[in-house]
Scaffold this active site. Structure first.
Site, PDB file in Angstrom:
ATOM      1  CG  ASN A 104      -2.195   0.805   0.981  1.00 59.19           C
ATOM      2  OD1 ASN A 104      -2.326   1.488  -0.033  1.00 59.19           O
ATOM      3  ND2 ASN A 104      -3.119   0.765   1.927  1.00 59.19           N
TER       4      ASN A 104
ATOM      5  CG  HIS B 260      -6.744   0.815   7.769  1.00 58.97           C
ATOM      6  ND1 HIS B 260      -5.550   1.472   7.940  1.00 58.97           N
ATOM      7  CD2 HIS B 260      -6.572   0.005   6.694  1.00 58.97           C
ATOM      8  CE1 HIS B 260      -4.692   1.063   7.025  1.00 58.97           C
ATOM      9  NE2 HIS B 260      -5.280   0.184   6.249  1.00 58.97           N
TER      10      HIS B 260
END
Length: 502
Positions: A347, A378
């Site tokens: 990521n 998140h």
């Protein structure tokens, strides 16, 4: 199930419901994949027929934005309005509050609105339904909003000498128009799965002024002593990335159910399986969760490349690089020999965002602050917080080990190879141990797993972090070599770095 009582107008188009039933996959995931494949075809059309040499930036902005909104409505129904609300609120803040404090307000509002949507989705609607929910695109939009706000603050408020070399490159010297702002946040290439890119790179792509990123690019761009605007074809790279997508999808569909992560907390498995076998199974079960991310992120990268976005200069052999906004490096992930190496290649664009927005700017405990921000970004599942809190102690321990132990193994190739083998195994176990709560989501199952391991990795990491000395960050920065602008360009991939150096 909660979604059975929700109107299709809210959850997205039901046009593909028959296909969803045939292949036995949730409708929202089918909508997502079909939209991304359609976006891929649209990207080729966008590059060929709306090329900067054939049309104006205004038309490219309008088309990219409208297509993005259409894909969002198809996938998420009227929940896609949250994308407009979040973007509109923060643009108003940028205009009304001024450049001195806008970055702080935008961070709070964008992250707060994202958290509100995540909490309501998790605890009001469908807890545990791990699918293509509407907050996924909002996570990417949050990154773009906050990055843009900090870059405007750097370019229009701070003095040049206060900026790092990377901040100078990313700094924005004028306020974007409303169209440019929505195009950056909601274009069809990145509305569903990103990745995040810098605003300057996106505008350069739209306006047809690609960044010059290497001496090799200059060499390849010369014609009769003058620089020619080269436009290398991304077709080969797109095909390669689509092949990676196909392989990743096949691996995920074929082996994911063979090694379910939930078995790690099964009572019979814990009671009857030797510990070494539990370690091996943990590695295999977590390994099989990665291909779905490889599929999604590589497909998103291919879509951007097909549109002509992502060119990053040339390699030493003259081949074009299309990794400007790539989100992962699979081989470096699977063979990572340190916790940091794994995180640096997983990521990637999110790691850049966390570094630029938090780590480089936080005056106290930047490592802990960065992990906490990552957990908040998140979502609302408790497992995310357990994962990132565990990541703090693992990172500190890994840093201490590397600083104190690694120098003793650099004397010979055989010692270095031995060190790499040991650290690879240790890194993979540490990653798997850390990420289990991220997959299990809830506190109960996550704590059950950690108890079955007697919190051994936690305890070991705390002892290592306490026992092994590591110099404070500001002292390490002072002793670190000063990188040239060209070095910074090659490692972080931002445009105009070399131009500004000269």
């Amino acid at each position: 199930m909660a979604t059975e009582t929700v109107s299709p107008a809210c959850t997205g188009s039901s046009l593909l419901q028959p296909i969803s039933e045939i292949i036995n996959l949730p409708l929202d995931q089918v909508n997502f994949v079909v939209c991304q494949l359609f976006a891929l075809l649209t990207a080729f059309w966008f590059r060929l027929y709306l090329h900067p040499s054939k049309t104006s930036p205004f038309v490219r902005h309008v088309v990219a934005t409208l297509l993005g909104f259409y894909f969002a409505l198809f996938c998420f129904g009227w929940y896609a309005l949250h994308f407009l609300v979040q973007s509109g609120l923060t643009y108003g803040i940028m205009i009304l509050t001024g450049v001195e404090h806008m970055h702080k307000y935008c961070l709070v509002v964008a992250l707060g609105y994202l958290s509100f949507c995540q909490i309501t989705r998790v605890y009001v609607f469908d807890y545990g339904m791990y699918s293509a929910d509407f907050t996924g695109p909002m996570m990417v939009i949050t990154q773009k909003i906050t990055s843009l706000a900090f870059e405007i603050h750097d370019g229009m408020c701070r003095k040049e000498e206060q900026l790092t070399p990377n901040q100078k490159v990313l700094a924005i010297r004028r306020m974007p128009s409303l169209l440019e702002y929505f195009s950056y946040n909601c274009n069809f290439m990145g509305i569903l799965a990103g990745p995040t890119s810098s605003y300057n790179d996106y505008i350069a792509f739209i306006e047809g002024t690609p960044c010059r990123r290497s001496k090799d690019h200059q060499t390849n761009g010369k014609t009769n002593g003058r620089h020619k605007q080269t436009d290398p074809s991304p077709n080969i790279e797109v095909v390669r990335k689509l092949a990676t997508c196909f392989f990743s999808l096949m691996v995920f569909l074929s082996v994911c159910k063979v090694f379910p992560v939930e078995r790690n907390i099964d009572d019979d498995f814990i009671a009857t399986t030797p510990f070494y076998a539990q370690v091996v199974y943990l590695y295999l079960s977590m390994l099989t969760t990665r291909p779905k991310y490889y599929f999604v992120w590589t497909l998103a990268d291919a879509i951007n490349n097909a549109a002509g976005f992502g060119f990053n200069g040339y390699n030493s052999d003259g081949s074009p690089r299309w990794d400007l906004i790539s989100n992962l490096r699979i081989m470096d992930i699977e063979f990572a020999t340190s916790f940091k190496m794994f995180l640096d290649n997983w990521n990637i664009q999110t790691a850049h965002w966390l570094k630029r927005v938090c780590y480089e700017r936080c005056p106290y405990n930047p490592t802990a602050a960065t992990f906490i921000l990552s957990a908040m970004w998140h979502g609302a599942y408790p497992g995310y917080y357990l994962t990132f809190l565990t990541g703090i102690v693992v990172t500190l321990a890994a840093r201490a080990m590397r600083h104190n132990v690694r120098p003793y193994f650099l004397g010979s190739p055989s010692h270095k190879l031995l060190y790499d083998g040991i650290t690879w195994a240790g890194t993979q176990i540490a990653i798997c141990y850390t990420v289990v709560p991220f997959v299990l989501l809830s506190v109960g199952p996550s704590m059950k797993f950690y108890r079955s391991w007697y919190f051994s990795v936690h305890i070991g990491c705390v002892l290592l972090a306490v026992a092994l000395p590591v110099k404070p960050r500001h002292l390490r920065l002072k002793e670190a070599p000063v990188f040239s602008h060209q070095d910074s360009t090659s490692t972080d991939g931002h445009c105009n770095q070399k131009t500004k150096a000269t």
